[in-house]
Structure formats: C-alpha cells, structure tokens
Design an enzyme around this catalytic site. Structure first.
Site, short mmCIF file in Angstrom:
data_model
loop_
_atom_site.label_atom_id
_atom_site.label_comp_id
_atom_site.label_asym_id
_atom_site.label_seq_id
_atom_site.Cartn_x
_atom_site.Cartn_y
_atom_site.Cartn_z
N GLY A 1 0.83 -1.21 0.00
CA GLY A 1 0.00 0.00 0.00
C GLY A 1 0.86 1.25 0.00
O GLY A 1 1.95 1.26 0.58
N THR B 1 5.25 2.02 6.04
CA THR B 1 3.87 1.58 6.28
C THR B 1 3.20 2.55 7.25
O THR B 1 3.80 2.96 8.25
CB THR B 1 3.74 0.15 6.85
N ASP C 1 0.99 1.66 9.09
CA ASP C 1 0.61 0.86 10.26
C ASP C 1 1.66 0.89 11.38
O ASP C 1 1.36 0.52 12.51
CB ASP C 1 0.39 -0.61 9.85
N MET D 1 -7.30 2.51 10.23
CA MET D 1 -6.47 1.41 9.70
C MET D 1 -5.42 0.96 10.72
O MET D 1 -5.41 1.45 11.85
CB MET D 1 -5.79 1.86 8.42
N GLU E 1 -8.91 -1.27 12.97
CA GLU E 1 -9.62 -2.25 12.13
C GLU E 1 -9.38 -3.70 12.54
O GLU E 1 -10.18 -4.58 12.24
CB GLU E 1 -9.23 -2.06 10.66
N ARG F 1 -23.55 6.34 15.47
CA ARG F 1 -23.19 6.31 14.05
C ARG F 1 -21.75 5.81 13.94
O ARG F 1 -20.94 6.03 14.84
CB ARG F 1 -23.25 7.72 13.42
N HIS G 1 -8.92 4.99 3.24
CA HIS G 1 -7.71 5.42 2.53
C HIS G 1 -7.41 6.90 2.64
O HIS G 1 -6.34 7.34 2.19
CB HIS G 1 -7.79 4.96 1.07
N LEU G 2 -8.32 7.66 3.27
CA LEU G 2 -7.99 9.07 3.55
C LEU G 2 -6.70 9.13 4.35
O LEU G 2 -5.91 10.07 4.23
CB LEU G 2 -9.10 9.72 4.38
O1 F6P Z 1 -0.91 -1.72 5.33
C1 F6P Z 1 -1.47 -0.50 5.01
C2 F6P Z 1 -2.97 -0.58 4.92
O2 F6P Z 1 -3.46 0.72 4.68
C3 F6P Z 1 -3.66 -1.21 6.13
O3 F6P Z 1 -3.75 -0.34 7.22
C4 F6P Z 1 -4.97 -1.64 5.54
O4 F6P Z 1 -5.53 -2.72 6.24
C5 F6P Z 1 -4.58 -2.05 4.14
O5 F6P Z 1 -3.36 -1.41 3.83
C6 F6P Z 1 -5.60 -1.70 3.09
O6 F6P Z 1 -5.21 -2.24 1.88
P1 F6P Z 1 -5.77 -1.78 0.47
O7 F6P Z 1 -5.10 -0.48 0.12
O8 F6P Z 1 -5.39 -2.86 -0.45
O9 F6P Z 1 -7.25 -1.60 0.61
#
Ligand code: F6P
Length: 363
Positions: free
Chosen positions: A13, A140, A142, A184, A237, A281, A287-288
C-alpha cells in the site's frame, strides 16, 4: 566511485513519504555520479522491462511534498507467487522470480532499494537470498515493523485520523450521539491508540486488547452520569471482542497476501446502540489516512531514510533495512525484521497514559 546503477521500487500500500525517499535517493546518488532507475508497480517493471524509468534530479526535484508514489505500487505482485489466469479462467500462481533476477542482472543494476512494509520486505529478502543486492526502507502507515522506532507514513496517518476525531466532537456533542470511527493499522493498534489519545476519544479499541462490549457500554453510560451525553469511540480495524476474531471484508483481489480487514466500527456501533439505546453512528476513515502530503516529520524521516540507504550501498551493506534509532540511522538485517509484526506493547507509556486519562481500552 562512479558508474553505479541503482534500481528503486515501491511495494504494498502507498504511504505518504514514498516520494520523499525517492527524491533523497536520486539526489544522494547523483552526488556520487550514480544513476537511479524507478521500477514501476513493484516488480512489474522488472518483468516487463519497458516499465523502468530513469530518475534524474530534474525529474524528482520537489516531489517530497507529494503523497503517493511517482513509480506506482501494488500489493499483489509477488514474483515468487504471481497470479496468472489459466486457460480455464482459474487463477494460478507462478514463481517468476528467476526472470526478475535475470532482467536485473542484464540491465546492469548494482542494487535494488525496496521501499515496503512486511510483505514487500519479505520479497526483497527472498531476492537477496537469490543473490540480488537489496536494501530495504521501512514504509507503512501501520507502524508495525520491528527494528526501527518508526516507519514513514505513520505520522501522517495519525495526524489525519486525529483531525477527523477532532471534527467529530462537535457533531457528536450537538446530537448527544456516540460516534465510532474505524481506523487502519491491520493487526497493530498504533494508529488507533495515538490518534484516539490525541483526539480525546472516550474509548479506544486496539487489536492488542480484546474488548468486552459490556465494559465499553458501561463506560459510555457512566459519562452520562457526569453530564457528558456524547462519546467518541476509536476502533483499530484489527480490534476484536473477547473470544472473537478480527472482522474482514474478504480476501480481496487475487494475489493479495493479506485479508482485507474492515467492519469492526459498524459492529461496535450496532452493539452500543442496541445495548444503550443511544443514537450511534459509525464511519470508516479508510484510505484518507494514506492520502495527501506527508507531515513535516514524515518528509524529514523519509529524506533521511533515502540518504541513509545510499550510504549503505556505498558500504556494500546489503540484505539490510535502514532503521531509525534516534538520533541515528542504522542498518538492521532484513531477516531480523520480516515476519515479526511489531504490536503496541501493553506496558507502553501511551497505554499507561490512556488508562490514567480515564480512557476505556475495552478491558
Ligand atoms: O498496510 C497498510 C494498509 O493501509 C492497512 O492499514 C490496511 O488494512 C490495508 O493497507 C488496506 O489495503 P488496500 O489499500 O489494499 O485496501
């Protein structure tokens, strides 16, 4: 020491800071009269060799402020397990790594600088074992790679998540609502913990601590007694209830190594709503968290990673990953890093601070 030819690729990613690493590599290499080539879309450029671009100081000057990667990336392009569609329409996996090594050698590259997280660095290490000189750079959002105190992209993701949480307070307060934000981070709670703490969340759920939904609801209802009729819940997540498992959307596209996580925010919101009767809610930041310009911290650390990677080539320090060990950069063997997800230590100061601030961690 002239004449070296450096290849660089970005895998997995995208993360803010990739372009800053590329800029620093190209500028530092140019000072040594070395040439740098961008391998497009992970390893695809080494299979289809017209997907290789020469990167010059002119072509990369100023890209460090840009998000994404100018050479593209993919998280389903493992040359050791490449998905191909068979004649029957089925997806099969083939090992095309020899072709990558052959093209790398034929093109006269001296080293590959691989920017990636755990999955991409494992591929880089497998190529190192096949005799390819590689250097890894820890990317990353993460922040789950060991050997370095931080990965680039993480600070930007935390800043974006914190700003989103900040903004939720006013709308949650206006409606006396519970807002659940899913962030994420895969199997590590770094983004959730750091953004939740900075954004003043009432509850933070991380994969490292299985949560008890009754305790979460009790905490939210205790707030009511103190005249606070709204709450912010941040859920990583990968968080899971006690005795339960991570919630996933599925396997994602063919060739993807990891499950696509997602759905815990909605699950938690439904449980809170039905157990407390409060308007609840949920939203998914998604992806932001990976988009846009890197923060100052990410820009700087990425430039430093890039420059340090070039110094490592000079010292022939291959099969290693650049790592931040403040205030220095150091080289750590790739084999010590891969396959070992770095989780939030339960005795860490951030966890202790959250508890002392009265934040519910679901336990
Ligand atoms: O590893 C980075 C990450 O953004 C994670 O936090 C997330 O679970 C994953 O990639 C999402 O993957 P993709 O961009 O394929 O949806």
């Amino acid at each position: 020491m002239g004449g070296k030819k450096i290849a660089i690729n970005t895998g997995g990613g995208d993360a803010p800071g990739l372009n800053a690493v590329i800029e620093a590599v190209v500028m530092s290499a140019d000072r040594r009269n070395w040439e740098v080539y961008g391998i497009k879309n992970g390893y695809a450029g080494l299979l289809n060799t017209n997907e290789i671009v020469r990167l010059t100081p002119e072509s990369v000057r100023g890209i460090s402020i840009m998000g994404g990667t100018i050479i593209g990336t993919t998280n389903r392009g493992n040359p050791f397990k490449m998905p191909v569609t068979s004649v029957t329409g089925e997806t099969e996996f083939r090992d095309v790594s020899d072709k990558v090594v052959e093209n790398f050698r034929r093109l006269g590259f001296d080293c590959l600088i691989a920017l990636g997280g755990d999955g991409s660095l494992k591929i880089a290490y497998d190529f190192f074992k096949k005799g390819m000189p590689v250097i890894g750079v820890p990317k990353t959002i993460d922040n789950d790679l060991g050997g370095t105190v931080i990965t680039f992209g993480f600070d930007t993701a935390v800043s974006i998540a914190t700003e989103a949480i900040d903004r939720l307070h006013s709308t949650a307060r206006s409606h006396d609502r519970v807002m659940v934000v899913e962030v994420m981070g895969r199997h590590a709670g770094w983004i959730a913990l750091n953004s939740g703490l900075s954004g003043g969340a009432d509850v933070i759920l991380i994969p490292e601590i299985p949560f008890d939904i009754d305790k979460v609801c009790k905490h939210i209802m205790a707030n009511e007694l103190h005249g606070r009729h709204y709450a912010i819940v941040v859920a990583g997540e990968g968080a899971a209830p006690v005795g339960g498992t991570e919630i996933a959307k599925g396997k994602g596209e063919a060739g993807r190594q990891e499950l696509l996580l997602g759905g815990v925010g909605e699950y938690v919101a439904k449980e809170i709503s039905s157990r407390t009767g409060k308007d609840t809610r949920s939203l998914v930041l998604g992806h932001l968290q990976r988009g846009g310009s890197p923060t100052t911290f990410d820009r700087l650390v990425s430039l430093r990673f890039g420059a340090a990677a070039v110094r490592m080539i000079e010292m022939k320090n291959f099969g290693k990953m650049v790592a931040l060990d403040p205030p220095e950069m150091k080289a750590v063997p790739l084999e010590d890093v891969i396959g070992k997800i770095r989780k939030v230590p339960l005795n860490s100061d951030n966890i202790q601070t959250a508890r002392e601030m009265g934040v519910c961690l679901g336990d």
